[in-house]
Design an enzyme around this catalytic site. Sequence first.
Site, PDB file in Angstrom:
ATOM      1  N   GLY A  43      39.650  41.646  53.569  1.00 23.38           N
ATOM      2  CA  GLY A  43      39.607  42.899  52.812  1.00 23.38           C
ATOM      3  C   GLY A  43      39.007  44.027  53.632  1.00 23.38           C
ATOM      4  N   GLY A  78      39.404  47.780  52.634  1.00 25.88           N
ATOM      5  CA  GLY A  78      38.946  48.206  51.322  1.00 25.88           C
ATOM      6  C   GLY A  78      37.728  49.104  51.385  1.00 25.88           C
ATOM      7  N   TYR A 107      37.711  40.428  35.500  1.00 28.40           N
ATOM      8  CA  TYR A 107      36.914  40.620  36.705  1.00 28.40           C
ATOM      9  C   TYR A 107      35.573  39.907  36.578  1.00 28.40           C
ATOM     10  CZ  TYR A 107      34.506  43.181  40.472  1.00 28.40           C
ATOM     11  OH  TYR A 107      33.799  43.533  41.594  1.00 28.40           O
ATOM     12  N   LYS A 118      34.005  36.775  38.709  1.00 36.60           N
ATOM     13  CA  LYS A 118      32.746  36.850  39.437  1.00 36.60           C
ATOM     14  C   LYS A 118      31.790  35.716  39.057  1.00 36.60           C
ATOM     15  CE  LYS A 118      33.578  40.199  42.190  1.00 36.60           C
ATOM     16  NZ  LYS A 118      33.787  39.884  43.619  1.00 36.60           N
TER      17      LYS A 118
END
Length: 315
Positions: free
Chosen positions: A8, A11, A140, A144
Amino acid sequence: MKKILVTGALGQIGSELVEKLRNIYGTSNVIGTDIREKDGVAETGPFEVVDVTNEEDLFSVAKKHNVDTIMHLAALLSAKAEAFPKVAWYLNMGGLINALEVARELDLQFFTPSSIGAFGPSTPKDNTPQDALQRPTTMYGVNKVAGELLCDYYYNRFGVDTRGVRYPGLISYVAPPGGGTTDYAVEIYYEAIKSKKYTSYINEGTYMDMMYMPDALDAIIQLMEADPGKLKHRNAFNISAISAAPEDFANAIQKQIPEFNMSYHVDPVRQKIADSWPNSIDSSAAMAEWGFKTEYDLDKMTKDMLTKIKEKEIK
């Protein structure tokens, strides 16, 4: 850490983290990866196009570059995850377990961030403790919590040196917002410079934890360089710098731009997510176990954000 692979890397966090790591550990020792290739970190040092949902590709790149650390940042953020929950599970959880497997197979140190999104409406809202009930109501958040447990599992079951933090909303002038609930706290600064007004999609009085990106990056390095014998929690340390509502950002901006005005047009989806998160969290475990500290409060961050955005616009 001597040689680090970052997923990533294009990002919001990754684009700045890679550059900071290269400045500290050497350009050739930090390998950026992402599912796409474009300007930025892809041109300033080693870079590979990697889909983290493909474990073989991720393993191949890690082995090719002989890395000793993975910093796994590839993820779909909160608001986008609500719009595409199945995609979020596939990327966030599939990518994480692939990266953990690579770390296990190659005996690598491992970092991945969690989030205040891991908490839910039944969690204590104020000064949320390190060890608190986690019943999130978003995809989300579910990702997590599962990720925190998975990292603990890989440490306890396989001895992988996993480490992580629970990030609050992150604020940066470098990368554009990436689909998070706290993105208003980035957008407001750009609009303050551009038009001296902003319409917030988060309602007045909605407090959430925030952190300026320089502090967020320092936290990763502080944790990864910490003595493992002092880490009682290892993964998902609460960290924060600022607890603020939209009007607090507006007031801080008005100290620099007196004519700035803010109005509200609430987005019910993102407001519901924000309402499920803590107002403020307790970072004392991170302070005690690895010396977590921050440099920027709201006023200092606001002054720096406005200065840096003006400089960008001049360029």
